[in-house]
Design a protein around this motif. Structure first.
Motif, short mmCIF file in Angstrom:
data_model
loop_
_atom_site.label_atom_id
_atom_site.label_comp_id
_atom_site.label_asym_id
_atom_site.label_seq_id
_atom_site.Cartn_x
_atom_site.Cartn_y
_atom_site.Cartn_z
N GLU A 149 0.84 -1.21 0.00
CA GLU A 149 0.00 0.00 0.00
C GLU A 149 0.88 1.26 0.00
OE1 GLU A 149 -2.62 0.30 3.38
OE2 GLU A 149 -3.14 2.36 2.85
N GLN A 150 1.95 1.23 0.81
CA GLN A 150 2.84 2.39 0.87
C GLN A 150 3.53 2.61 -0.48
OE1 GLN A 150 6.39 2.16 3.49
NE2 GLN A 150 5.51 3.95 4.51
N VAL A 151 4.01 1.54 -1.07
CA VAL A 151 4.71 1.64 -2.36
C VAL A 151 3.76 2.17 -3.43
CG1 VAL A 151 5.73 0.24 -4.20
CG2 VAL A 151 6.47 -0.08 -1.83
N ARG A 152 2.53 1.68 -3.44
CA ARG A 152 1.55 2.15 -4.43
C ARG A 152 1.30 3.66 -4.29
NH1 ARG A 152 -2.51 -2.88 -4.20
NH2 ARG A 152 -1.55 -4.15 -5.84
N GLY A 153 1.29 4.12 -3.02
CA GLY A 153 1.11 5.56 -2.77
C GLY A 153 2.23 6.38 -3.42
N TRP A 154 3.47 5.88 -3.31
CA TRP A 154 4.60 6.61 -3.91
C TRP A 154 4.54 6.57 -5.43
CZ3 TRP A 154 8.11 3.51 -0.15
CH2 TRP A 154 8.08 4.11 1.12
N VAL A 155 4.09 5.44 -5.97
CA VAL A 155 3.97 5.33 -7.43
C VAL A 155 2.93 6.34 -7.92
CG1 VAL A 155 3.23 3.82 -9.32
CG2 VAL A 155 4.75 2.93 -7.53
N GLU A 156 1.83 6.48 -7.16
CA GLU A 156 0.79 7.46 -7.55
C GLU A 156 1.32 8.89 -7.51
OE1 GLU A 156 -2.80 6.94 -5.23
OE2 GLU A 156 -2.96 4.85 -5.92
N LEU A 157 2.27 9.14 -6.61
CA LEU A 157 2.87 10.49 -6.54
C LEU A 157 3.93 10.70 -7.62
CD1 LEU A 157 3.31 10.88 -2.65
CD2 LEU A 157 1.66 12.06 -4.10
N GLU A 158 4.12 9.69 -8.45
CA GLU A 158 5.10 9.74 -9.56
C GLU A 158 6.53 9.90 -9.05
OE1 GLU A 158 3.72 12.02 -13.15
OE2 GLU A 158 2.20 12.73 -11.74
N LEU A 159 6.83 9.32 -7.88
CA LEU A 159 8.20 9.35 -7.39
C LEU A 159 9.03 8.36 -8.20
CD1 LEU A 159 7.65 9.55 -3.51
CD2 LEU A 159 7.41 11.31 -5.27
N SER A 160 10.19 8.79 -8.64
CA SER A 160 10.96 7.95 -9.57
C SER A 160 11.84 6.94 -8.86
CB SER A 160 11.80 8.84 -10.49
OG SER A 160 12.71 9.58 -9.71
N ALA A 161 11.95 7.04 -7.54
CA ALA A 161 12.76 6.07 -6.79
C ALA A 161 12.09 5.79 -5.44
CB ALA A 161 14.17 6.61 -6.57
N ILE A 162 12.37 4.59 -4.93
CA ILE A 162 11.72 4.10 -3.71
C ILE A 162 12.76 3.39 -2.85
CG2 ILE A 162 10.22 2.19 -2.94
CD1 ILE A 162 8.27 3.09 -5.15
N ALA A 184 6.43 -1.68 -8.23
CA ALA A 184 6.92 -0.36 -8.66
C ALA A 184 7.97 -0.58 -9.75
CB ALA A 184 7.51 0.39 -7.48
N ALA A 185 7.51 -1.20 -10.83
CA ALA A 185 8.45 -1.68 -11.85
C ALA A 185 9.26 -0.55 -12.47
CB ALA A 185 7.67 -2.43 -12.93
N ASN A 186 8.70 0.65 -12.52
CA ASN A 186 9.41 1.74 -13.20
C ASN A 186 10.26 2.59 -12.26
OD1 ASN A 186 8.28 1.08 -15.72
ND2 ASN A 186 6.39 2.14 -15.17
N ALA A 187 10.20 2.28 -10.96
CA ALA A 187 10.95 3.11 -10.00
C ALA A 187 12.33 2.52 -9.75
CB ALA A 187 10.18 3.20 -8.69
N ALA A 210 21.75 -6.43 -6.39
CA ALA A 210 22.01 -5.82 -7.71
C ALA A 210 21.31 -6.61 -8.80
CB ALA A 210 23.51 -5.74 -7.95
N GLU A 211 21.29 -7.94 -8.65
CA GLU A 211 20.59 -8.76 -9.66
C GLU A 211 19.10 -8.48 -9.71
OE1 GLU A 211 21.28 -12.99 -9.54
OE2 GLU A 211 23.46 -12.63 -9.45
N LEU A 212 18.54 -8.10 -8.55
CA LEU A 212 17.11 -7.73 -8.50
C LEU A 212 16.86 -6.34 -9.07
CD1 LEU A 212 15.97 -8.90 -4.94
CD2 LEU A 212 15.24 -9.83 -7.13
N GLY A 213 17.93 -5.62 -9.35
CA GLY A 213 17.78 -4.26 -9.89
C GLY A 213 17.92 -3.18 -8.84
#
Ligand code: MG
Length: 362
Positions: A149-162, A184-187, A210-213
């Motif tokens: 839920e927290q991560v989704r909130g940041w994605v909605e705010l268009e934050l580019s990193a998490i 948060a595939a794009n963050a 690092a392998e997980l990105g």
């Protein structure tokens, strides 16, 4: 008006419970304490604060710092900074004493800018209009649904990193990092260990992260272990940046950390080193060609982050975002993943909501 010496210094202390207990790799807490300083001259008032053990900090401000500040010119921030630093020599400068000084230093810069009727970024020499922020929280005691839920909130705010907290439990840490990545595939994904590991354990985890990105590993070992950080930095995958510096109390600390080649990104926190120390850290970063990232307290950092070179981003830390939105009025807005300070407001633009804070008073 401009010649008026500083007349008043007021200190208030608060304890604000967290929504639920929060935990990182080495600490658990259920409240955040805050010392708030207001300094007045020429019918204007400057405001500063720090997250620290509030009552001891307030005593230190009243006993040691207030006599230096009162009667001084509000424009002599450099002289007051030097005298405050000298005054705590026998107490030990790092830690509580510097957080007390930091709150006063912020208030002094704010007061100077308000006397000049200038926004602080313009006083310092503005470089940019807005500041990229990254979502930060992901406490290790959160349930998976709470984390998602927290991560989704940041994605909605268009934050580019998490950034999430992880501990020294390797499998659990990797599992949670993977869970966040999946939501948060794009963050850009970042982790903070808060010094939970030794260098060898941290190295073992670094390759898999690092392998997980994961692109950022913060305080994998204690930030006091500069040798351990440098050893690790030599060995982790090249696309994994090591970061530390949140306990930077002054220019000498930041210089040692950079000289030790311990970090790819230096962090600094104006609630611990003052606006003066933050400006010094940014200058060192410019000389070393190392990016700087502001640690926590987004309300107080947004203005200074528009005015320093080498800025990477600012931490949108869950607990402080919640608390600062409850207790401060501010013209700063969050839009398209960036904080935009109000270009019209003098000083840092923050006003403390005394009535709303009253129930948290110590
Ligand atoms: Mg940290």
């Amino acid at each position: 008006m401009f010649d008026a010496p500083i007349e008043t210094l007021r200190v208030d202390t608060y304890r604000i419970p967290t929504e639920r207990p929060e935990q990182d790799g080495t600490l658990r807490w259920d409240a955040t304490e805050m010392v708030v300083v207001r300094i007045g001259a020429g019918a204007r008032e400057g405001l500063g604060y720090s997250y620290t053990s509030a009552r001891p900090a307030a005593m230190l401000i009243e006993d040691k710092l207030a006599p230096i500040v009162q009667g001084s010119s509000p424009f002599n921030t450099g002289a007051i900074w030097a005298r405050m630093n000298d005054s705590v020599r026998n107490l030990g400068r790092p830690g509580l004493a510097m957080m007390a000084i930091a709150a006063v230093d912020q208030a002094l810069w704010d007061l100077k800018a308000r006397l000049l009727q200038l926004p602080l970024p313009r006083l310092w020499g503005q470089l940019r209009d807005s500041v990229p922020v990254y979502g930060s929280g992901g406490f290790i005691n959160q349930t998976d649904p709470e984390l998602i839920e927290q991560v989704r909130g940041w994605v909605e705010l268009e934050l580019s990193a998490i950034k999430i907290k992880i501990g020294n439990h390797r499998r659990e840490s990797l599992r949670r990092a993977e869970l966040v990545r999946d939501h948060a595939a794009n963050a850009t994904l970042m982790v903070d260990l808060n010094g939970a590991c030794g260098p060898r354990d941290a190295l073992g985890m670094a390759g898999e992260l690092a392998e997980l990105g994961v692109a950022w590993m913060e305080e994998p070992v204690s930030s006091d272990d500069l040798g351990g950080m440098a050893w690790l930095r030599d060995r982790v995958p090249g696309d994994l940046a090591l970061a530390a510096g949140e306990y930077g109390w002054g220019v000498d600390y930041f210089e040692r950390m950079l000289r030790s080649s311990a970090v790819d990104v230096l962090q600094a926190d104006a609630t611990r080193c003052g606006y003066t120390g933050f400006l010094q850290a940014a200058t060192l970063c410019e000389a070393a060609n190392v990016p700087i990232s502001a640690h926590c307290a987004p309300a107080v950092h947004a203005p200074i982050c528009t005015a320093v070179p080498q800025l990477l981003h600012l931490e949108h830390f869950h607990d402080h975002v919640r608390l600062e939105s409850m207790l401060f009025d501010s013209g700063t807005v969050l839009r398209r993943g960036e904080l935009w300070p109000d270009p019209q407001q003098p000083g840092h633009g923050l006003a403390f909501r005394d009535a709303d804070a009253e129930r948290f008073r110590l």
